[in-house]
Design a protein around this motif. Structure first.
Motif, short mmCIF file in Angstrom:
data_model
loop_
_atom_site.label_atom_id
_atom_site.label_comp_id
_atom_site.label_asym_id
_atom_site.label_seq_id
_atom_site.Cartn_x
_atom_site.Cartn_y
_atom_site.Cartn_z
N ASP A 25 2.26 46.57 49.65
CA ASP A 25 2.71 47.93 49.99
C ASP A 25 4.23 47.99 50.10
OD1 ASP A 25 0.10 48.71 50.05
OD2 ASP A 25 -0.11 48.57 52.23
N ARG A 26 4.79 46.99 50.75
CA ARG A 26 6.24 46.96 50.91
C ARG A 26 6.94 46.77 49.56
NH1 ARG A 26 8.54 43.31 55.71
NH2 ARG A 26 6.99 44.65 56.73
N GLY A 28 5.83 47.74 46.66
CA GLY A 28 5.75 49.01 45.95
C GLY A 28 6.79 50.01 46.44
N THR A 29 7.00 50.05 47.76
CA THR A 29 7.98 50.96 48.34
C THR A 29 9.39 50.60 47.90
OG1 THR A 29 6.57 51.34 50.28
CG2 THR A 29 8.92 51.88 50.48
N TYR A 30 9.70 49.30 47.94
CA TYR A 30 11.03 48.84 47.53
C TYR A 30 11.27 49.10 46.04
CZ TYR A 30 11.27 46.39 52.02
OH TYR A 30 11.29 46.09 53.36
N THR A 31 10.24 48.90 45.24
CA THR A 31 10.39 49.16 43.80
C THR A 31 10.65 50.64 43.55
OG1 THR A 31 8.89 47.33 43.27
CG2 THR A 31 9.27 48.96 41.55
N LEU A 32 9.92 51.50 44.26
CA LEU A 32 10.14 52.94 44.11
C LEU A 32 11.56 53.32 44.54
CD1 LEU A 32 9.06 55.75 43.48
CD2 LEU A 32 8.17 55.87 45.82
N ASP A 33 12.04 52.72 45.64
CA ASP A 33 13.41 52.99 46.09
C ASP A 33 14.42 52.55 45.03
OD1 ASP A 33 12.43 54.00 48.44
OD2 ASP A 33 12.77 52.17 49.60
N ARG A 215 16.00 43.42 49.29
CA ARG A 215 15.29 43.99 50.43
C ARG A 215 14.37 42.97 51.09
NH1 ARG A 215 15.16 49.65 50.82
NH2 ARG A 215 13.95 49.23 52.71
#
Length: 351
Positions: A25-26, A28-33, A215
């Motif tokens: 999950d983390r 995926g969030t970092y990739t989106l950012d 990150r």
């Protein structure tokens, strides 16, 4: 040695795979950012410049611009090689490196000359370093302008040391006079746009990847309470925009040194961006590694001296808060002036 490298690579891939599975999950969030950073900051500041720089090279105007502004002569290079230096300083990396490779592919400069050009032309443009690093991260456009000129002076000094002392070369002139067949503008334009789009996609891939890596490293250092210095140092070595943001959080001469080092060194992400153009063309980056290493140290030292003499209080804004559009006016104006010079000025011809 090869076996050891393979084992280290396998261990790194195994660790990365475990992290991606455990913290999916983390990740995926970092990739989106990282992708949002590319979509909102990187592509708007690079894509139009890359299209126009390609048109300059393919139309022959880049060679003409280099003859009008003979900055390449200071580096023992032919005047036609000045375009990557000018575009690299105005547009920012990796436009300078891409233009140098395009000139080599078009037969305008030799292989060695292209490698020398890549090493000294892959610099940060004023749009980001003044408007973002100086004004937003440090709260001082003056410090941003100082950083911009420090990196250019450091590039000239480091380029002279590396390309004249460590890896000396002789200027053999152009690789040969190339007669280009006349091509319609529609073909030149479509080629430039498609190549610029593919290049931006490649660049964003590197930026997003290193953003995710930084990150994760920052999270790990936060868990062990390592403090902000290790995170800023690692980020400065890996990726330029995040490195300058975390360096500004440190403040003082130490933060200024790391920020200057990040501007001059540019990070592994930018090295891979330049390699995406240079390596397929058979060009080496050994000169670039040597020049950028010295350039980072020189820029960092000058930045630390500047902050010691003229104290600056960092604004401590996140990298996610930056806006390229607010600071691009000066770079756009300078780029338009250069384009008009290339089109309308009459360069002196040798008899």
């Amino acid at each position: 040695m090869k076996k050891t490298k393979l084992q280290l690579l396998a261990a790194g891939l195994l660790l990365g795979g475990i992290l991606l599975i455990v913290f999916s999950d983390r990740a995926g969030t970092y990739t989106l950012d990282g992708l949002l950073l590319c979509a909102t900051k990187i592509i708007p500041s690079l894509f139009p410049y890359m299209v126009i720089s390609s048109l300059l090279v393919y139309s022959g105007l880049a060679e003409r611009l280099g003859r009008i502004i003979p900055v390449a002569s200071a580096f023992n290079l032919p005047r036609e090689a000045g375009a990557p230096l000018i575009l690299g300083a105005v547009c920012g990396f990796p436009v300078g490196a891409k233009t140098a490779v395009d000139l080599f592919k078009n037969g305008c400069i030799s292989k060695t000359q292209s490698e020398v050009l890549i090493s000294i032309s892959n610099n940060t443009g004023p749009s980001f370093v003044v408007g973002v690093v100086g004004a937003l991260f440090w709260g001082s456009p003056g410090f941003g302008w100082a950083l911009y000129f420090f990196q250019l002076l450091a590039a000239a000094a480091a380029g002279g040391i590396v390309n004249r002392l460590l890896f000396p070369f002789r200027n053999s002139g152009l690789s040969g006079k190339v007669s280009r067949p006349a091509r319609p503008f529609s073909l030149l334009f479509s080629t430039a746009v498609s190549e610029a789009a593919a290049s931006c996609l490649s660049i964003c891939g590197f930026v997003a990847f290193f953003y995710v890596v930084i990150r994760f490293i920052t999270d790990a250092l936060t868990v062990v309470s390592a403090g902000p210095l290790p995170s800023a140092l690692i980020a400065a070595c890996l990726e330029f925009s995040t490195g300058t943001a975390l360096s500004a959080d440190l403040g003082g001469w130490a933060g200024a040194f790391l920020c200057g080092f990040s501007v001059g060194w540019a990070g592994l992400s930018v090295f891979f961006q330049a390699g995406a153009f240079a390596l397929p063309a058979g060009l080496s980056l050994k000169r670039t590694v040597a020049v950028k290493s010295l350039q980072g140290i020189f820029t960092g030292a000058l930045s630390a001296v500047y902050v010691s003499v003229f104290p600056v209080a960092p604004a401590r804004l996140s990298v996610d808060a930056i806006s390229i559009a607010e600071s691009a006016g000066g770079a756009v104006l300078l780029f338009c002036v250069l384009l008009l010079l290339a089109v309308f000025a009459k360069p002196k011809r040798k008899s």
